[in-house]
Enzyme design. Structure first.
Site, PDB file in Angstrom:
ATOM      1  N   ARG A   2       0.828  -1.208   0.000  1.00 36.00           N
ATOM      2  CA  ARG A   2       0.000   0.000   0.000  1.00 36.00           C
ATOM      3  C   ARG A   2       0.864   1.260   0.000  1.00 36.00           C
ATOM      4  O   ARG A   2       1.740   1.423   0.838  1.00 36.00           O
ATOM      5  CB  ARG A   2      -0.905  -0.018   1.237  1.00 36.00           C
ATOM      6  CG  ARG A   2      -1.875   1.158   1.306  1.00 36.00           C
ATOM      7  CD  ARG A   2      -2.781   1.052   2.520  1.00 36.00           C
ATOM      8  NE  ARG A   2      -2.010   1.075   3.765  1.00 36.00           N
ATOM      9  CZ  ARG A   2      -1.871   0.045   4.594  1.00 36.00           C
ATOM     10  NH1 ARG A   2      -2.438  -1.107   4.311  1.00 36.00           N
ATOM     11  NH2 ARG A   2      -1.164   0.135   5.704  1.00 36.00           N
ATOM     12  N   ARG A   6      -3.258   7.198   5.075  1.00 39.16           N
ATOM     13  CA  ARG A   6      -3.437   8.288   6.034  1.00 39.16           C
ATOM     14  C   ARG A   6      -2.146   8.989   6.420  1.00 39.16           C
ATOM     15  O   ARG A   6      -2.175  10.058   7.017  1.00 39.16           O
ATOM     16  CB  ARG A   6      -4.135   7.751   7.292  1.00 39.16           C
ATOM     17  CG  ARG A   6      -5.620   7.477   7.080  1.00 39.16           C
ATOM     18  CD  ARG A   6      -6.229   6.778   8.265  1.00 39.16           C
ATOM     19  NE  ARG A   6      -5.812   5.383   8.323  1.00 39.16           N
ATOM     20  CZ  ARG A   6      -6.072   4.577   9.358  1.00 39.16           C
ATOM     21  NH1 ARG A   6      -6.694   5.050  10.424  1.00 39.16           N
ATOM     22  NH2 ARG A   6      -5.688   3.320   9.338  1.00 39.16           N
ATOM     23  N   ARG A  15      -9.897  11.858   1.585  1.00 38.81           N
ATOM     24  CA  ARG A  15     -10.658  10.860   2.360  1.00 38.81           C
ATOM     25  C   ARG A  15     -11.754  11.527   3.169  1.00 38.81           C
ATOM     26  O   ARG A  15     -12.858  10.981   3.329  1.00 38.81           O
ATOM     27  CB  ARG A  15      -9.687  10.112   3.294  1.00 38.81           C
ATOM     28  CG  ARG A  15     -10.336   9.050   4.167  1.00 38.81           C
ATOM     29  CD  ARG A  15     -10.779   7.856   3.359  1.00 38.81           C
ATOM     30  NE  ARG A  15     -11.367   6.851   4.227  1.00 38.81           N
ATOM     31  CZ  ARG A  15     -12.638   6.856   4.627  1.00 38.81           C
ATOM     32  NH1 ARG A  15     -13.445   7.816   4.221  1.00 38.81           N
ATOM     33  NH2 ARG A  15     -13.103   5.905   5.410  1.00 38.81           N
ATOM     34  N   ASP A  52      -9.307  -2.285  -2.663  1.00 36.49           N
ATOM     35  CA  ASP A  52      -9.265  -3.165  -1.499  1.00 36.49           C
ATOM     36  C   ASP A  52      -9.565  -4.587  -1.940  1.00 36.49           C
ATOM     37  O   ASP A  52     -10.302  -4.800  -2.917  1.00 36.49           O
ATOM     38  CB  ASP A  52     -10.284  -2.724  -0.440  1.00 36.49           C
ATOM     39  CG  ASP A  52     -10.056  -3.412   0.896  1.00 36.49           C
ATOM     40  OD1 ASP A  52      -9.213  -2.923   1.675  1.00 36.49           O
ATOM     41  OD2 ASP A  52     -10.677  -4.457   1.143  1.00 36.49           O
TER      42      ASP A  52
END
Length: 324
Positions: A2, A6, A15, A52
């Protein structure tokens, strides 16, 4: 692994206005933007599609949501009868925004930057479908497989077919390579590792290559340890991702001698930074730079990772390559 997440302020800004996590995954323009953010900031050699692994059960008709601070929630398949709620063919209509994201990203990426797609391996996706959420040990799926082996085999077969079709569509949309994440492979005993990890993944790879003969595929059976030898003997992936727990000397001798390797920095070393990060990076480079190798993490970037530590990592790796 990934890239977006964040730890990036620009990701947090998007987001915050996207709605739920799945809303972001299925908003093609926003998903393309967060896919591109790490490339703009760090100049990585490949972008990773923002999505995802649980979009596959979603496209099979299982309810999937992401609760803030709690992770994924699914309608659990706690008994074989519940499997009848699933579609027998993946709904590509539900996944169409992801394919659109791939096209948007390819339009923006520099030609020398690859785009990596991915999906979850059947075993790992099944663990979430059965438990309804992630657990520290994924006991529910293991118990289900022991108690209802025929029903579990049918679920795995469904996921092999659906996941292979999903990867084929990703290639058709424009990805350059894909990775198959088997995040929970390492919790299986040897016989179950063979049955639920190796055999389904091998069938997936074969199904993808039947449609896309030149498909480049990376396998990531996390925490497989010494069972990596069996995995590589049976699963014809082009490269293998290594988690941060594997011994570097073992990986060099027994894994890199068979396939290119990818990995395997501990995400916590990246979070800590400083000399800890430099030492961990140097150890990996010393172990693998004499053979085919993709520098990467052993899993995703942790949310609390300082952005400057990622810059430190990129600089150290690039400088080492220049010296080499």
């Amino acid at each position: 692994m990934r890239q977006a997440g964040r730890y990036l302020p620009e990701y947090r800004a998007i987001r915050g206005k996207a709605g739920s996590f799945l809303d972001l995954c299925f908003n093609s323009k926003l998903a393309a933007e967060v896919t591109l953010q790490p490339i703009r900031r760090f100049g990585f050699d490949a972008a990773i599609l923002f999505s995802d692994i649980l979009v596959v059960p979603h496209a099979l008709g299982q309810r999937v949501s992401f609760e803030t601070g709690e992770g994924p929630r699914l309608d659990a398949i706690s008994e074989p009868e519940a499997q009848k709620r699933l579609r027998q063919d993946i709904d590509h209509g539900k996944l169409a925004p992801i394919y659109e994201t791939i096209g948007l990203v390819k339009q923006e990426l520099p030609p020398q930057v690859a785009l990596l797609g991915f999906c979850g391996a059947p075993w790992t996706v099944a663990t979430y479908m059965i438990a309804g959420f992630g657990t520290p040990d994924q006991f529910p799926a293991r118990i289900f497989a022991y108690r209802f082996p025929q029903a579990f085999a049918e679920l795995i077969d469904l996921l092999v077919k659906a996941s292979a079709e999903y990867l084929v569509r990703q290639f058709e949309a424009g990805v350059d390579a894909v990775q198959i994440f088997d995040t929970w492979a390492g919790i299986l005993p040897a016989a179950e590792f063979q049955r639920w990890c190796i055999e389904p993944t091998a069938r997936m790879v074969a199904a993808v290559r039947q449609r896309v003969p030149a498909a480049r595929i990376i396998g990531f059976p996390r925490d497989a340890g010494t069972q990596l030898s069996s995995y590589l003997a049976a699963v014809p992936v082009d490269a293998v991702g290594l988690d941060w727990m594997i011994d570097l000397a073992f990986a060099r001798q027994y894994v890199q001698s068979q396939r290119p390797v990818q990995g395997n920095l501990d995400p916590l070393a990246l979070l800590v930074g400083g000399q800890t990060l430099d030492g961990a990076v140097d150890a990996i480079l010393d172990a693998f730079m004499q053979g085919p190798f993709i520098f990467n993490l052993g899993h995703g970037v942790l949310p609390d990772t300082p952005v400057e530590h990622v810059g430190q990592l990129v600089s150290r790796v690039r400088n080492a390559v220049v010296r080499h």
